[in-house]
Design a protein around this motif. Structure first.
Motif, PDB file in Angstrom:
ATOM      1  N   ALA A  86     -56.912  15.558 -18.991  1.00 33.57           N
ATOM      2  CA  ALA A  86     -56.640  15.636 -17.048  1.00 33.57           C
ATOM      3  C   ALA A  86     -56.910  14.451 -16.652  1.00 33.57           C
ATOM      4  CB  ALA A  86     -58.372  16.751 -16.512  1.00 33.57           C
ATOM      5  N   SER A  87     -57.723  13.398 -16.344  1.00 37.50           N
ATOM      6  CA  SER A  87     -56.742  12.413 -16.318  1.00 37.50           C
ATOM      7  C   SER A  87     -55.979  11.174 -16.490  1.00 37.50           C
ATOM      8  CB  SER A  87     -58.418  10.847 -16.345  1.00 37.50           C
ATOM      9  OG  SER A  87     -57.888   9.411 -15.773  1.00 37.50           O
ATOM     10  N   TYR A  88     -55.630  11.326 -17.903  1.00 37.67           N
ATOM     11  CA  TYR A  88     -54.542  11.066 -18.189  1.00 37.67           C
ATOM     12  C   TYR A  88     -53.333  12.004 -18.050  1.00 37.67           C
ATOM     13  CZ  TYR A  88     -51.180   9.840 -22.346  1.00 37.67           C
ATOM     14  OH  TYR A  88     -50.584   8.598 -23.501  1.00 37.67           O
ATOM     15  N   HIS A 148     -53.347  13.231 -15.133  1.00 40.00           N
ATOM     16  CA  HIS A 148     -52.183  13.359 -14.439  1.00 40.00           C
ATOM     17  C   HIS A 148     -51.870  12.165 -13.765  1.00 40.00           C
ATOM     18  CE1 HIS A 148     -53.081  12.665  -9.160  1.00 40.00           C
ATOM     19  NE2 HIS A 148     -53.937  11.642  -9.492  1.00 40.00           N
ATOM     20  N   HIS A 149     -52.294  10.566 -14.344  1.00 31.16           N
ATOM     21  CA  HIS A 149     -51.484   9.691 -14.395  1.00 31.16           C
ATOM     22  C   HIS A 149     -50.218   9.489 -14.935  1.00 31.16           C
ATOM     23  CE1 HIS A 149     -54.459   7.002 -12.237  1.00 31.16           C
ATOM     24  NE2 HIS A 149     -55.457   7.945 -13.192  1.00 31.16           N
ATOM     25  N   GLU A 150     -49.958  10.169 -16.203  1.00 31.96           N
ATOM     26  CA  GLU A 150     -48.716  10.415 -16.673  1.00 31.96           C
ATOM     27  C   GLU A 150     -48.029  11.158 -16.142  1.00 31.96           C
ATOM     28  OE1 GLU A 150     -48.334  11.338 -21.548  1.00 31.96           O
ATOM     29  OE2 GLU A 150     -48.651  12.834 -20.127  1.00 31.96           O
ATOM     30  N   ASP A 151     -48.321  11.888 -14.882  1.00 31.98           N
ATOM     31  CA  ASP A 151     -47.027  11.970 -14.247  1.00 31.98           C
ATOM     32  C   ASP A 151     -47.488  12.001 -12.628  1.00 31.98           C
ATOM     33  OD1 ASP A 151     -46.836  14.367 -15.816  1.00 31.98           O
ATOM     34  OD2 ASP A 151     -48.564  15.761 -14.860  1.00 31.98           O
ATOM     35  N   GLU A 152     -47.618  10.385 -12.528  1.00 31.41           N
ATOM     36  CA  GLU A 152     -47.681   9.387 -10.856  1.00 31.41           C
ATOM     37  C   GLU A 152     -46.323   9.639 -10.994  1.00 31.41           C
ATOM     38  OE1 GLU A 152     -49.187   7.868  -9.156  1.00 31.41           O
ATOM     39  OE2 GLU A 152     -51.034   9.851  -9.867  1.00 31.41           O
ATOM     40  N   SER A 174     -48.870   4.143 -14.108  1.00 29.89           N
ATOM     41  CA  SER A 174     -49.137   4.751 -14.543  1.00 29.89           C
ATOM     42  C   SER A 174     -48.666   5.019 -16.114  1.00 29.89           C
ATOM     43  CB  SER A 174     -48.632   6.104 -13.783  1.00 29.89           C
ATOM     44  OG  SER A 174     -48.599   6.113 -13.091  1.00 29.89           O
ATOM     45  N   CYS A 221     -52.559   5.043 -18.384  1.00 32.08           N
ATOM     46  CA  CYS A 221     -52.363   5.562 -20.420  1.00 32.08           C
ATOM     47  C   CYS A 221     -51.803   4.995 -21.103  1.00 32.08           C
ATOM     48  CB  CYS A 221     -50.914   6.797 -19.953  1.00 32.08           C
ATOM     49  SG  CYS A 221     -50.924   7.837 -18.751  1.00 32.08           S
TER      50      CYS A 221
END
Length: 130
Positions: free
Chosen positions: A87-89, A91-95, A101, A105
């Protein structure tokens, strides 16, 4: 039931409480008071009493009064950790802040690789064995 948060207890203690609360054993269902008496009975140290005594008396009382949750197995803990990492990955991948980001990642991926951990969707194929 009180407004306090449920306590987490070992699975086998939860099983013992549920066993006593149902009539599966000897056709008798036990109240919270009777379960507390079984715990406190120093003349008997076998079976259910031994299992109940794996937690402190105060914890047993909280479990009986406030409710309880079972401790997670190692596999369940690992699955929760993997879900959190994914979920964290994602989220940051889509930042929108691309530089940050990408670095985040990359850091997650490198850390997992260094630890020898494979998380589906992060550094292992999704749906594959972790």
């Amino acid at each position: 039931m009180s407004t306090n948060k449920p306590v987490t207890i070992p699975r086998e203690v939860a099983d013992a409480i549920e066993y006593l609360r149902t009539d599966e054993g000897d056709g008798v269902t036990y109240s919270n008071e009777r379960i507390a008496l079984i715990y406190a009975d120093t003349t008997y140290s076998g079976g259910t009493t031994t299992i109940l005594r794996k937690i402190p008396f105060d914890t047993l009382m909280r479990a009986l009064l406030d409710g309880y949750e079972r401790e997670l197995t190692e596999e369940e803990k690992r699955e929760q950790a993997y879900a959190s990492i994914l979920a964290s990955y994602v989220h940051h991948e889509d930042e929108a802040h691309e530089d940050y980001s990408c670095g985040y990642c990359d850091g997650v991926e490198e850390t997992l690789e260094a630890l020898g951990v494979k998380v589906p969707g992060v550094n292992a194929p999704e749906g594959g064995a972790a």
